[in-house]
Design an enzyme around this catalytic site. Structure first.
Site, PDB file in Angstrom:
ATOM      1  N   LYS A 115       0.855  -1.202   0.000  1.00 51.61           N
ATOM      2  CA  LYS A 115       0.000   0.000   0.000  1.00 51.61           C
ATOM      3  C   LYS A 115       0.884   1.244   0.000  1.00 51.61           C
ATOM      4  O   LYS A 115       1.933   1.235  -0.637  1.00 51.61           O
ATOM      5  CB  LYS A 115      -0.981  -0.046   1.179  1.00 51.61           C
ATOM      6  CG  LYS A 115      -1.705  -1.389   1.231  1.00 51.61           C
ATOM      7  CD  LYS A 115      -2.882  -1.422   2.136  1.00 51.61           C
ATOM      8  CE  LYS A 115      -3.520  -2.802   2.078  1.00 51.61           C
ATOM      9  NZ  LYS A 115      -4.770  -2.864   2.824  1.00 51.61           N
ATOM     10  N   HIS A 121      -7.866  -3.361  -6.528  1.00 49.25           N
ATOM     11  CA  HIS A 121      -7.899  -3.482  -5.066  1.00 49.25           C
ATOM     12  C   HIS A 121      -9.095  -2.685  -4.522  1.00 49.25           C
ATOM     13  O   HIS A 121      -9.453  -1.644  -5.061  1.00 49.25           O
ATOM     14  CB  HIS A 121      -6.588  -2.964  -4.459  1.00 49.25           C
ATOM     15  CG  HIS A 121      -6.485  -3.274  -3.007  1.00 49.25           C
ATOM     16  ND1 HIS A 121      -7.073  -2.492  -2.045  1.00 49.25           N
ATOM     17  CD2 HIS A 121      -5.912  -4.313  -2.357  1.00 49.25           C
ATOM     18  CE1 HIS A 121      -6.847  -3.033  -0.856  1.00 49.25           C
ATOM     19  NE2 HIS A 121      -6.147  -4.132  -1.021  1.00 49.25           N
ATOM     20  N   GLU A 162     -10.669 -10.731  -1.563  1.00 50.96           N
ATOM     21  CA  GLU A 162     -10.437  -9.944  -0.358  1.00 50.96           C
ATOM     22  C   GLU A 162     -11.769  -9.386   0.150  1.00 50.96           C
ATOM     23  O   GLU A 162     -12.245  -8.364  -0.356  1.00 50.96           O
ATOM     24  CB  GLU A 162      -9.479  -8.788  -0.661  1.00 50.96           C
ATOM     25  CG  GLU A 162      -8.115  -9.258  -1.125  1.00 50.96           C
ATOM     26  CD  GLU A 162      -7.030  -8.232  -0.857  1.00 50.96           C
ATOM     27  OE1 GLU A 162      -6.045  -8.601  -0.221  1.00 50.96           O
ATOM     28  OE2 GLU A 162      -7.189  -7.076  -1.247  1.00 50.96           O
TER      29      GLU A 162
HETATM   30  P1  PGA Z   1      -4.380  -6.515   5.279  1.00 49.24           P
HETATM   31  O1  PGA Z   1      -4.527  -6.006   3.745  1.00 49.24           O
HETATM   32  O2  PGA Z   1      -3.541  -7.765   5.231  1.00 49.24           O
HETATM   33  O3  PGA Z   1      -3.695  -5.377   5.983  1.00 49.24           O
HETATM   34  O4  PGA Z   1      -5.751  -6.773   5.785  1.00 49.24           O
HETATM   35  C1  PGA Z   1      -4.726  -6.920   2.700  1.00 49.24           C
HETATM   36  C2  PGA Z   1      -4.909  -6.174   1.400  1.00 49.24           C
HETATM   37  O5  PGA Z   1      -5.574  -5.122   1.396  1.00 49.24           O
HETATM   38  O6  PGA Z   1      -4.404  -6.587   0.343  1.00 49.24           O
END
Ligand code: PGA
Length: 241
Positions: free
Chosen positions: A6, A90, A162
């Site tokens: 990110k 995403h 996700e």
């Molecule tokens: P997280 O994020 O592991 O911090 O929950 C996963 C993602 O958004 O790809």
């Protein structure tokens, strides 16, 4: 096993990460390891991982090859600097930056044309899950964002499931909930493509202590990891679950 950093880490922090991370995973042969970093960190990450078992990707791209699109980065640009992967669709891009199923498809096709492999993200928000709409949402995202690929293009993607309510919240889908969604996604894919070989990653609060139970599920082929991928020790434990 893919990391999504990110909007975290400077180039100096990227160097420090790989100094610690690469020795921890250099004996890993059972998993493919990819790190998707912010654009400004990509040259550093690519140089640091040259000749290693780790590949690098971006987190977004624009579908034009070049042009008057201030602030954007194209597939050929990512490919030219040595990226292997790019994440498309995403949920944070869908939520905050106007990504739609239609633009997911355009970006995915452009990335593949540039020679990149794509991690295409799908998943429902909490209200959709609570309303019993998870499978309908996945079907809509598949129809709009993935079904328009050719079989050759489909062979270049990995799908990441996700559930949006599990991202960065510490709430993981139970392995059974994740397995149901993965099964549904593979069934959707099978309506159009050779779905047996597509890899489907789970993402959403994956950590060293829950990765094994998720990976034990039949249709879960890997993980897309946000928070726990920022620390070299914790991501190495996920990779080596
Ligand atoms: P997280 O994020 O592991 O911090 O929950 C996963 C993602 O958004 O790809």
């Amino acid at each position: 096993m893919a990391a999504n950093w990110k909007m975290f880490k400077t180039p100096a922090e990227t160097t420090a990460f790989f100094n610690d991370f690469l020795p921890l995973v250099n004996d890993v042969t059972a998993a493919e390891i990819a790190i998707c970093a912010p654009f400004v960190d990509l040259p550093t990450a690519i140089a640091a991982t040259a000749g290693s078992n780790v590949t690098i990707g971006g987190q977004n791209l624009y579908w034009a090859k070049e042009g008057a699109f201030t602030g954007e980065i194209s597939g050929p640009m990512l490919k030219a600097i040595g990226c292997t992967w790019v994440i498309v669709g995403h949920s944070e891009r869908r939520q905050y930056f106007g990504e739609t199923d239609e633009t997911v498809l355009r970006r995915t096709k452009a990335a593949i044309e540039a020679g990149l492999k794509v991690i295409v993200c799908v998943g429902e928000v909490l209200a959709e899950r609570e309303a019993g709409q998870t499978e309908a949402v996945l079907a809509k995202q598949f129809e709009g964002g993935i079904a328009g690929l050719t079989p050759e293009e489909f062979a270049q993607i990995v799908i990441a499931y996700e559930p949006v309510w599990a991202i960065g919240t510490g709430k993981t889908a139970t392995p059974e909930m994740a397995a149901d969604a993965h099964k549904a996604i593979r069934a959707l894919a099978a309506t159009k493509f050779d779905a047996a070989s597509v890899r489907i990653l789970y993402g959403g609060s994956v950590k060293p202590d829950n990765v094994a139970s998720l990976m034990a599920q039949e249709d879960i082929d890997g993980a897309l990891v946000g928070g726990a991928s920022l620390d070299p020790v914790s991501f190495s434990k996920v990779v080596k679950f």
